[in-house]
Write a protein that holds these residues in place. Structure first.
Motif, PDB file in Angstrom:
ATOM      1  N   VAL A 217     -10.608   2.433  -2.531  1.00  0.00           N
ATOM      2  CA  VAL A 217      -9.404   2.274  -1.723  1.00  0.00           C
ATOM      3  C   VAL A 217      -8.519   3.506  -1.870  1.00  0.00           C
ATOM      4  O   VAL A 217      -8.180   3.910  -2.985  1.00  0.00           O
ATOM      5  CB  VAL A 217      -8.618   1.011  -2.150  1.00  0.00           C
ATOM      6  CG1 VAL A 217      -7.399   0.822  -1.239  1.00  0.00           C
ATOM      7  CG2 VAL A 217      -9.517  -0.231  -2.118  1.00  0.00           C
ATOM      8  N   LEU A 218      -8.162   4.092  -0.728  1.00  0.00           N
ATOM      9  CA  LEU A 218      -7.230   5.221  -0.712  1.00  0.00           C
ATOM     10  C   LEU A 218      -5.856   4.721  -0.278  1.00  0.00           C
ATOM     11  O   LEU A 218      -5.712   4.064   0.749  1.00  0.00           O
ATOM     12  CB  LEU A 218      -7.704   6.286   0.269  1.00  0.00           C
ATOM     13  CG  LEU A 218      -6.740   7.479   0.458  1.00  0.00           C
ATOM     14  CD1 LEU A 218      -6.817   8.412  -0.736  1.00  0.00           C
ATOM     15  CD2 LEU A 218      -7.003   8.217   1.758  1.00  0.00           C
ATOM     16  N   PHE A 219      -4.827   5.026  -1.065  1.00  0.00           N
ATOM     17  CA  PHE A 219      -3.444   4.713  -0.716  1.00  0.00           C
ATOM     18  C   PHE A 219      -2.780   5.991  -0.228  1.00  0.00           C
ATOM     19  O   PHE A 219      -2.599   6.939  -0.994  1.00  0.00           O
ATOM     20  CB  PHE A 219      -2.701   4.163  -1.939  1.00  0.00           C
ATOM     21  CG  PHE A 219      -3.173   2.816  -2.400  1.00  0.00           C
ATOM     22  CD1 PHE A 219      -2.447   1.672  -2.107  1.00  0.00           C
ATOM     23  CD2 PHE A 219      -4.339   2.689  -3.141  1.00  0.00           C
ATOM     24  CE1 PHE A 219      -2.865   0.427  -2.550  1.00  0.00           C
ATOM     25  CE2 PHE A 219      -4.775   1.453  -3.590  1.00  0.00           C
ATOM     26  CZ  PHE A 219      -4.043   0.318  -3.290  1.00  0.00           C
ATOM     27  N   TRP A 220      -2.415   6.014   1.040  1.00  0.00           N
ATOM     28  CA  TRP A 220      -1.795   7.189   1.662  1.00  0.00           C
ATOM     29  C   TRP A 220      -0.326   6.875   1.883  1.00  0.00           C
ATOM     30  O   TRP A 220       0.030   6.024   2.688  1.00  0.00           O
ATOM     31  CB  TRP A 220      -2.505   7.508   2.971  1.00  0.00           C
ATOM     32  CG  TRP A 220      -1.905   8.618   3.779  1.00  0.00           C
ATOM     33  CD1 TRP A 220      -1.025   9.577   3.361  1.00  0.00           C
ATOM     34  CD2 TRP A 220      -2.166   8.883   5.168  1.00  0.00           C
ATOM     35  NE1 TRP A 220      -0.706  10.422   4.398  1.00  0.00           N
ATOM     36  CE2 TRP A 220      -1.395  10.029   5.514  1.00  0.00           C
ATOM     37  CE3 TRP A 220      -2.969   8.288   6.128  1.00  0.00           C
ATOM     38  CZ2 TRP A 220      -1.417  10.554   6.805  1.00  0.00           C
ATOM     39  CZ3 TRP A 220      -2.984   8.816   7.413  1.00  0.00           C
ATOM     40  CH2 TRP A 220      -2.221   9.946   7.742  1.00  0.00           C
ATOM     41  N   PHE A 221       0.529   7.599   1.156  1.00  0.00           N
ATOM     42  CA  PHE A 221       1.970   7.325   1.217  1.00  0.00           C
ATOM     43  C   PHE A 221       2.642   8.052   2.373  1.00  0.00           C
ATOM     44  O   PHE A 221       3.348   7.440   3.169  1.00  0.00           O
ATOM     45  CB  PHE A 221       2.634   7.711  -0.106  1.00  0.00           C
ATOM     46  CG  PHE A 221       4.034   7.176  -0.261  1.00  0.00           C
ATOM     47  CD1 PHE A 221       4.249   5.904  -0.761  1.00  0.00           C
ATOM     48  CD2 PHE A 221       5.138   7.937   0.093  1.00  0.00           C
ATOM     49  CE1 PHE A 221       5.536   5.393  -0.893  1.00  0.00           C
ATOM     50  CE2 PHE A 221       6.424   7.437  -0.035  1.00  0.00           C
ATOM     51  CZ  PHE A 221       6.626   6.162  -0.529  1.00  0.00           C
ATOM     52  N   SER A 226      -0.793  17.801   4.351  1.00  0.00           N
ATOM     53  CA  SER A 226      -1.347  17.668   3.001  1.00  0.00           C
ATOM     54  C   SER A 226      -0.814  16.349   2.453  1.00  0.00           C
ATOM     55  O   SER A 226       0.301  16.295   1.939  1.00  0.00           O
ATOM     56  CB  SER A 226      -0.924  18.842   2.106  1.00  0.00           C
ATOM     57  OG  SER A 226      -1.427  20.059   2.584  1.00  0.00           O
ATOM     58  N   PRO A 227      -1.572  15.283   2.573  1.00  0.00           N
ATOM     59  CA  PRO A 227      -1.017  13.948   2.309  1.00  0.00           C
ATOM     60  C   PRO A 227      -0.726  13.693   0.839  1.00  0.00           C
ATOM     61  O   PRO A 227      -1.404  14.209  -0.050  1.00  0.00           O
ATOM     62  CB  PRO A 227      -2.130  13.021   2.801  1.00  0.00           C
ATOM     63  CG  PRO A 227      -3.383  13.823   2.636  1.00  0.00           C
ATOM     64  CD  PRO A 227      -2.987  15.236   2.959  1.00  0.00           C
ATOM     65  N   GLY A 275       0.895   3.758   4.097  1.00  0.00           N
ATOM     66  CA  GLY A 275       2.311   3.519   3.846  1.00  0.00           C
ATOM     67  C   GLY A 275       3.081   3.362   5.148  1.00  0.00           C
ATOM     68  O   GLY A 275       3.060   4.251   6.002  1.00  0.00           O
ATOM     69  N   ASP A 276       3.746   2.233   5.313  1.00  0.00           N
ATOM     70  CA  ASP A 276       4.557   1.967   6.495  1.00  0.00           C
ATOM     71  C   ASP A 276       6.008   2.143   6.094  1.00  0.00           C
ATOM     72  O   ASP A 276       6.692   1.203   5.694  1.00  0.00           O
ATOM     73  CB  ASP A 276       4.289   0.539   6.984  1.00  0.00           C
ATOM     74  CG  ASP A 276       4.948   0.256   8.329  1.00  0.00           C
ATOM     75  OD1 ASP A 276       5.435   1.216   8.961  1.00  0.00           O
ATOM     76  OD2 ASP A 276       4.968  -0.917   8.740  1.00  0.00           O
ATOM     77  N   LEU A 277       6.487   3.387   6.207  1.00  0.00           N
ATOM     78  CA  LEU A 277       7.790   3.750   5.665  1.00  0.00           C
ATOM     79  C   LEU A 277       8.865   3.685   6.738  1.00  0.00           C
ATOM     80  O   LEU A 277       8.611   3.960   7.906  1.00  0.00           O
ATOM     81  CB  LEU A 277       7.736   5.164   5.072  1.00  0.00           C
ATOM     82  CG  LEU A 277       6.565   5.467   4.115  1.00  0.00           C
ATOM     83  CD1 LEU A 277       6.739   6.856   3.523  1.00  0.00           C
ATOM     84  CD2 LEU A 277       6.451   4.413   3.030  1.00  0.00           C
ATOM     85  N   GLY A 283       4.729  12.005   9.450  1.00  0.00           N
ATOM     86  CA  GLY A 283       3.655  11.218   8.861  1.00  0.00           C
ATOM     87  C   GLY A 283       4.104  10.027   8.044  1.00  0.00           C
ATOM     88  O   GLY A 283       3.307   9.459   7.299  1.00  0.00           O
ATOM     89  N   ASP A 284       5.352   9.593   8.186  1.00  0.00           N
ATOM     90  CA  ASP A 284       5.849   8.502   7.355  1.00  0.00           C
ATOM     91  C   ASP A 284       5.487   7.120   7.888  1.00  0.00           C
ATOM     92  O   ASP A 284       5.146   6.218   7.131  1.00  0.00           O
ATOM     93  CB  ASP A 284       7.369   8.576   7.210  1.00  0.00           C
ATOM     94  CG  ASP A 284       7.808   9.618   6.193  1.00  0.00           C
ATOM     95  OD1 ASP A 284       6.956  10.102   5.430  1.00  0.00           O
ATOM     96  OD2 ASP A 284       9.001   9.944   6.172  1.00  0.00           O
ATOM     97  N   THR A 285       5.583   6.938   9.183  1.00  0.00           N
ATOM     98  CA  THR A 285       5.430   5.600   9.736  1.00  0.00           C
ATOM     99  C   THR A 285       3.959   5.213   9.872  1.00  0.00           C
ATOM    100  O   THR A 285       3.061   6.061   9.903  1.00  0.00           O
ATOM    101  CB  THR A 285       6.080   5.499  11.121  1.00  0.00           C
ATOM    102  OG1 THR A 285       5.364   6.333  12.046  1.00  0.00           O
ATOM    103  CG2 THR A 285       7.545   5.925  11.068  1.00  0.00           C
TER     104      THR A 285
END
Length: 342
Positions: A217-221, A226-227, A275-277, A283-285
């Motif tokens: 599992v990759l968690f992308w914030f 460059s994530p 990440g749903d910021l 790239g935040d939302t």
């Protein structure tokens, strides 16, 4: 990664810790009662600093959302005179209680705004909040006779490599310590019991899934160029260890390393947590992340992207907080759903 900034429990320099401790002890010596020795601090070691309060606080300020939500969960809204640094909407079941607490700022408040509430305790969620670039160092609050508390899960800067990962016990410890400071230990134990029960229920959901231990599992914030992705030591590490799946970056000891997509492609994660910021940087939302995944010529070829094996997660759940339990539950549900699709 916090939405303004995340991390853990063992690295104040000895010089800084000594200066802070000296300031706190000096304030205690000046303001404490006369006629007898001062009692031991209420919390002997909080990221290298003792925390002592003159009775249960009545005018507390929470500088970060995760501690605000702990306090609201403990029914302490009547002891709060300010909150700040909001990264997500408040948890729905806490909205009514939260409405009665003044919000000093959506992001970092000024030191003057905090002191203007005449606080008898200030609580901070991240090491960076207690710096000149945040609100103010802890020794600065001590000069004004205001005790401070820092999340034991976030003693160090977010880029620090941690000797050991944060765990659920660190979250439970924070709940108990805040309950201790406010003299409501029974409420703390009740909340910890509730959180443990939810974790155990999530574990039971995934217990029978085939191949769970081989699921990466990759968690992308945040960020697309460059994530920022999850290393092994923060909240996503808690989530993956709890559910018995693999973190895509188990070899990285910092909470939120910034990586290249070439490395992500090489690791080929099976599931993506996006990440749903609520902030609005690049790239935040959730939608910005989906758009990138679908249109980037290389990343769009990942099996997980082609099959849309992804899910959203709030920033609060991806940082170390009681909301991390929400993240455990959400990923458990998604893993069950994906298993039914195979």
């Amino acid at each position: 990664m916090r939405m303004s900034t995340p991390r853990s429990t063992r690295l104040l320099t000895s010089g800084a810790a000594t200066a802070i401790t000296a300031g706190l002890l000096a304030v205690t010596a000046c303001s404490g009662p006369t006629g007898g020795p001062a009692g031991p601090p209420d919390i002997a070691d909080n990221c290298g600093v003792p925390v002592s309060v003159d009775g249960p606080p009545r005018r507390a300020v929470s500088l970060n959302q995760q501690q605000t939500e702990i306090m609201l969960s403990l029914g302490l809204e009547d002891r709060m005179v300010g909150t700040a640094t909001w990264t997500d909407p408040v948890a729905p079941h806490l909205a009514e209680a939260n409405a009665s607490v003044p919000r000093l700022a959506d992001n970092n408040p000024s030191l003057e705004a905090v002191l203007g509430t005449e606080p008898d305790l200030v609580l901070g969620g991240y090491q960076a909040i207690y710096t000149d670039g945040g609100v103010a160092p802890r020794e600065r609050f001590a000069e004004f006779g205001v005790p401070t508390y820092l999340s034991p899960s976030n003693c160090y800067p977010e880029e620090a490599e941690l000797g050991e990962p944060v765990g659920l016990d660190d979250i439970y410890r924070e709940v108990r310590e805040i309950a201790q400071l406010f003299d409501v230990p029974e409420r703390g134990e009740q909340l910890v019991t509730e959180l443990r029960g939810r974790v155990e229920a999530a574990q039971a959901k995934v217990a029978g899934l085939d191949g769970r231990e081989n699921t990466s599992v990759l968690f992308w914030f945040a960020r697309t160029g460059s994530p920022y992705v999850a290393g092994s030591t923060g909240a996503p590490g808690i989530i993956t260890r709890t559910l018995g799946v693999r973190n895509a970056y188990p070899d990285v000891a910092s909470m939120w390393p910034q990586v290249g997509w070439e490395d992500v492609l090489r690791r080929a994660p099976d599931v993506l947590v996006l990440g749903d910021l609520t902030r609005d940087s690049e790239g935040d939302t959730l939608e910005a992340k989906k758009r990138f995944l679908r249109t980037d010529p290389a990343v769009s070829q990942l099996d997980a992207v082609r099959a849309e094996r992804w899910m959203p997660m709030t920033g609060s759940a991806m940082n170390v907080s009681i909301r991390t339990v929400d993240g455990i539950e959400a990923l458990a549900d998604r893993l069950v759903e994906l298993d039914r699709q195979t």
